[in-house]
Write a protein that holds these residues in place. Structure first.
Motif, PDB file in Angstrom:
ATOM      1  N   THR A   1       0.839  -1.199   0.000  1.00 38.46           N
ATOM      2  CA  THR A   1       0.000   0.000   0.000  1.00 38.46           C
ATOM      3  C   THR A   1       0.871   1.245   0.000  1.00 38.46           C
ATOM      4  OG1 THR A   1      -1.756  -1.139   1.207  1.00 38.46           O
ATOM      5  CG2 THR A   1      -1.795   1.263   1.250  1.00 38.46           C
ATOM      6  N   ILE A   2       0.486   2.203  -0.834  1.00 43.69           N
ATOM      7  CA  ILE A   2       1.149   3.512  -0.891  1.00 43.69           C
ATOM      8  C   ILE A   2       0.193   4.551  -0.338  1.00 43.69           C
ATOM      9  CG2 ILE A   2       2.019   5.311  -2.439  1.00 43.69           C
ATOM     10  CD1 ILE A   2       2.873   3.049  -4.338  1.00 43.69           C
ATOM     11  N   THR A   3       0.686   5.379   0.545  1.00 41.16           N
ATOM     12  CA  THR A   3      -0.113   6.489   1.068  1.00 41.16           C
ATOM     13  C   THR A   3       0.238   7.755   0.303  1.00 41.16           C
ATOM     14  OG1 THR A   3      -0.117   5.485   3.260  1.00 41.16           O
ATOM     15  CG2 THR A   3      -0.722   7.809   3.124  1.00 41.16           C
ATOM     16  N   THR A   4      -0.772   8.503  -0.110  1.00 44.27           N
ATOM     17  CA  THR A   4      -0.529   9.740  -0.845  1.00 44.27           C
ATOM     18  C   THR A   4      -1.510  10.820  -0.409  1.00 44.27           C
ATOM     19  OG1 THR A   4      -0.443  10.763  -3.052  1.00 44.27           O
ATOM     20  CG2 THR A   4      -2.020   8.993  -2.750  1.00 44.27           C
TER      21      THR A   4
ATOM     22  N   VAL B   1       0.407  12.290  -6.168  1.00 41.47           N
ATOM     23  CA  VAL B   1      -0.321  11.217  -6.846  1.00 41.47           C
ATOM     24  C   VAL B   1       0.482  10.716  -8.044  1.00 41.47           C
ATOM     25  CG1 VAL B   1      -2.440  10.599  -8.071  1.00 41.47           C
ATOM     26  CG2 VAL B   1      -2.553  12.074  -6.050  1.00 41.47           C
TER      27      VAL B   1
ATOM     28  N   ALA C   1       3.029   8.402  -6.765  1.00 41.75           N
ATOM     29  CA  ALA C   1       2.422   7.131  -6.376  1.00 41.75           C
ATOM     30  C   ALA C   1       2.125   6.268  -7.602  1.00 41.75           C
ATOM     31  CB  ALA C   1       1.140   7.394  -5.585  1.00 41.75           C
TER      32      ALA C   1
ATOM     33  N   ARG D   1      -1.998  -0.864  -3.697  1.00 38.78           N
ATOM     34  CA  ARG D   1      -3.134  -0.064  -3.252  1.00 38.78           C
ATOM     35  C   ARG D   1      -2.704   1.384  -3.049  1.00 38.78           C
ATOM     36  NH1 ARG D   1      -4.491  -4.810   0.199  1.00 38.78           N
ATOM     37  NH2 ARG D   1      -6.680  -5.383  -0.115  1.00 38.78           N
ATOM     38  N   LEU D   2      -3.660   2.301  -3.189  1.00 35.41           N
ATOM     39  CA  LEU D   2      -3.459   3.704  -2.821  1.00 35.41           C
ATOM     40  C   LEU D   2      -4.372   4.030  -1.641  1.00 35.41           C
ATOM     41  CD1 LEU D   2      -3.244   5.714  -6.191  1.00 35.41           C
ATOM     42  CD2 LEU D   2      -1.400   4.765  -4.803  1.00 35.41           C
ATOM     43  N   GLU D   3      -3.817   4.776  -0.721  1.00 32.82           N
ATOM     44  CA  GLU D   3      -4.582   5.196   0.458  1.00 32.82           C
ATOM     45  C   GLU D   3      -4.340   6.676   0.689  1.00 32.82           C
ATOM     46  OE1 GLU D   3      -3.620   4.145   4.863  1.00 32.82           O
ATOM     47  OE2 GLU D   3      -4.905   2.532   4.094  1.00 32.82           O
ATOM     48  N   ARG D   4      -5.413   7.421   0.860  1.00 32.24           N
ATOM     49  CA  ARG D   4      -5.277   8.861   1.084  1.00 32.24           C
ATOM     50  C   ARG D   4      -4.763   9.116   2.502  1.00 32.24           C
ATOM     51  NH1 ARG D   4     -10.925  11.354  -0.242  1.00 32.24           N
ATOM     52  NH2 ARG D   4      -9.833  13.340  -0.544  1.00 32.24           N
TER      53      ARG D   4
ATOM     54  N   GLU E   1      -8.189   6.392  -4.904  1.00 34.06           N
ATOM     55  CA  GLU E   1      -8.000   5.030  -4.418  1.00 34.06           C
ATOM     56  C   GLU E   1      -8.521   3.981  -5.402  1.00 34.06           C
ATOM     57  OE1 GLU E   1      -9.799   4.988  -0.571  1.00 34.06           O
ATOM     58  OE2 GLU E   1      -8.081   5.951   0.402  1.00 34.06           O
TER      59      GLU E   1
END
Length: 701
Positions: free
Chosen positions: A156-159, A166, A169, A195-198, A350
């Motif tokens: 998971t990547i947080t952005t 973004v 990411a 995955r992307l997570e805000r 996401e």
């Protein structure tokens, strides 16, 4: 008498494919995540696991060894015959008879689960229209290995919502691409992006750092440019960089504008399709050397040497691909799987990994797609031709959207409002699919009828679901459930729920009142069909509570129309159609077809198709004992873009990229058509949908 339970072999503690020895004999290869399986009919004794996987040159989830003289698969499977180090020997398909001399071989089977067989020759591989048989030279050691097609994000990547974050990411998505060679066009060599997570800051784990690349994709740092570029950047291994002019750049000095005559989004989509199709052609020089129709056509019309392209560097290959006009490649592009209209704000970022995993064409909708609640509600009522006043379910205060038409199998909407003609994208649906629990080898179907006036649909559903002898089903039926009983059914694990009854703004009608939406906190339902008036909000709630996707209604539906849709959808879903494709195919069967939409992941299928890809035969003309047909196939489950298909018609020897745009046209005799179709094949004739097992073929004489 003691019941034989059978053994289970898997090498990853329950994760991935399993090989079982069921009580009825032979082997059963099963994927508990994707819900797919294939039987191996053979006399096996002393099945062992040991270090069998080491005898294959590819990664496996499970492998077993045994001795036998014959192996039978109760379906036709294409087989690529290889040496033990992976070298190509030959290939077989339908109506095959291939004799192999003495030697050790690895057979690579195109099955619903990735399946390999290792054995010593001489051997004979033969198949007809129904099965494939491998005859060995007496009792011989046989190794069988299996691998799941299931693929999950590596992390998971947080952005933040800052477009530059973004972009960084999205650049890490390339970490999931397993090769830069043309083989990346195979769906199994395109890993799932992370995955992307805000969040409040950009955090990219060191294990997911963007790979080194000699390709840049320059775009203005705004969401309306980033979102459409994501699939292309991932596929060609490009790094998104900020630039005022959208273009591709390579370290070799090559540049390619992404803002041409038809505008930025259309150019990006065309570029993705062009590179992808030419990759599919170039890869036939590699691991799978098959006679591909698209290669024969493009090699004759383009000044490109595909053997040379195969060996070129990624930047040289890209420049060669884009040196030819898209118009020369377009006729050979498969029908794209997914077009996604995504509102260009951080709220929907996401969703990007899941759209990119499908190589979706991403568009950013304009204000023209959305009208005021009052105007659109009136339009919807007229569009649906509702005979009872067209009460809608009030979702988003009656605010509907109608995305622009798309040249793809599926279309989804990510934004405010309820879409017409597209599914409603929900990030929860994709997350739920990834987190899907391991299943037993039975496919569980639950039918609930809470309306005594619709027992016809209930009885039909009970007959249709589970009617495929080659798959194990567990079909459960419930009538007139109370609120507590329905809550219990919704909480229980089931692959598919078919609900028949009534729903309104107060909830789901039960024998003792209405089950309110806020009482549905969690669900074990994977997919659903809520054949009730105004079931959209309940469907969305099920996805929020743990479901993956389903078919729902936007407004009132009369009983006779609902029964027609229920009957048609049940048969299509039981044949292996994904939710979206089933709905699009069934729409014309009822005047109420436009009132049905999908929520969540519309690409989900409940059961595997018999021949890997769902199909449809359209009869377009009948004359003098011959029949003109258009043969169509659709993508399903892990058979994604890049899949090849070979029709089992006459002596057809060509492979095609699936699904072929506009289908394949054939002229057959009536007897040839009867021989070609499976008994569950949908047939469209004179505007109506029929089924091969009940269709009166004498109408064609």
């Amino acid at each position: 008498m003691e019941e034989r339970v059978g053994d289970v072999f898997d090498e990853m503690t329950g994760v991935g494919a399993r090989i079982e020895t069921p009580p009825q004999g032979g082997l059963s290869v099963f994927d508990p995540i994707e819900r797919t399986q294939i039987r191996v009919e053979t006399d096996v004794e002393n099945v062992r696991q040991g270090s069998v996987a080491e005898r294959f040159p590819m990664p496996l989830d499970a492998a077993v060894s045994f001795r036998t003289d014959t192996i039978t698969f109760p379906v036709v499977v294409a087989i690529h015959v290889r040496t033990t180090d992976g070298g190509h020997v030959t290939q077989t398909d339908h109506f095959a008879f291939e004799e192999l001399p003495a030697g050790e071989y690895v057979l690579d089977l195109a099955a619903p689960i990735k399946l390999y067989v290792r054995a010593a020759g001489p051997m004979t591989i033969r198949s007809d229209a129904d099965r494939t048989v491998i005859d060995l030279d007496g009792e011989t050691r046989v190794d069988v290995g299996a691998r799941s097609f299931h693929d999950s994000p590596a992390g998971t990547i947080t952005t933040t919502d800052d477009p530059r974050d973004v972009m960084a990411a999205v650049n890490a998505f390339g970490h999931a691409l397993k090769t830069q060679a043309p083989d990346r066009s195979y769906p199994t060599l395109r890993g799932h992006p992370p995955r992307l997570e805000r969040g409040d800051e950009l955090v990219i784990p060191s294990s997911l750092e963007a790979p080194e690349t000699n390709v840049q994709l320059a775009v203005p740092p705004r969401f309306e440019y980033i979102y459409p570029a994501a699939s292309l950047a991932y596929y060609i291994g490009a790094r998104l960089v900020a630039g005022e002019t959208p273009e591709i750049r390579t370290t070799d000095g090559f540049t390619y504008s992404l803002d041409r005559e038809d505008g930025y989004e259309a150019t990006v989509a065309r570029t993705l399709k062009q590179v992808f199709v030419l990759d599919c052609v170039a890869r036939t020089e590699g691991y799978y050397e098959v006679p591909l129709f698209e290669r024969a056509a493009l090699e004759a019309s383009l000044d490109i040497s595909f053997p040379e392209v195969r060996e070129a560097s990624p930047t040289e290959r890209l420049a060669t691909y884009l040196s030819v006009p898209f118009e020369s490649v377009e006729p050979y592009c498969p029908t794209w799987k997914l077009t996604a209209d995504v509102t260009p704000t951080g709220e929907y970022l996401e969703l990007l990994p899941y759209l990119v995993d499908e190589l979706a064409v991403v568009r950013t909708p304009t204000d023209d797609a959305v009208t005021s609640a009052t105007e659109q509600a009136a339009t919807v009522r007229e569009f649906y031709r509702a005979t009872d006043g067209g009460r809608d379910d009030g979702t988003n205060a009656g605010r509907y959207v109608r995305p622009s038409a798309a040249d793809s199998i599926e279309q989804t909407w990510a934004g405010e409002g309820t879409p017409i003609g597209a599914s409603k994208a929900m990030v929860e649906a994709y997350e739920n699919r990834l987190d899907r629990s391991l299943a037993s080898d039975d496919i569980s179907i639950t039918v609930v009828c809470n309306d005594p006036d619709m027992v016809e649909e209930r009885d039909m559903a009970d007959t249709v679901y589970g009617s495929r002898d080659e798959l194990p089903f567990d079909v459960r039926q419930h009538d007139d459930l109370t609120r507590a009983e329905l809550q219990e059914v919704l909480a229980a694990d089931t692959d598919f729920l078919h609900y028949i009854g009534h729903i309104d703004e107060e909830g789901i009608e039960c024998a003792d009142g209405k089950l309110a939406l806020d009482r549905i906190e969690t669900t074990g339902v994977d997919a659903f069909f809520l054949n009730a008036c105004s079931s959209y909000r309940v469907g969305a709630r099920l996805v929020e509570a743990g479901a993956i996707g389903g078919i729902v209604t936007l407004s009132d539906v009369l009983n006779n129309a609902a029964v027609t849709m229920g009957r048609t959808l049940a048969r299509l879903l039981n044949t292996g159609y994904p939710l979206n494709v089933a709905l699009e195919t069934a729409r014309n069967e009822s005047y109420a077809g436009g009132q049905y939409v999908t929520v969540g992941d519309g690409g989900l299928g409940i059961v595997q198709p018999e021949s890997n890809l769902p199909d449809l035969v359209e009869i377009t003309d009948v004359r003098d004992g011959t029949v003109d047909i258009v043969y169509r196939t659709f993508l399903a489950n892990r058979f994604n873009l890049g899949t090849m298909m070979a029709p089992t018609i006459r002596d057809e020897s060509m492979y095609y990229l699936a699904p072929v745009k506009d289908g394949l046209e054939y002229t057959l005799s009536v007897s040839e058509l009867v021989e070609f179709v499976d008994r569950r094949t949908p047939i469209r004739f004179e505007g109506a949908l029929h089924w091969a097992d009940t269709f009166d073929f004498s109408r064609l004489d």
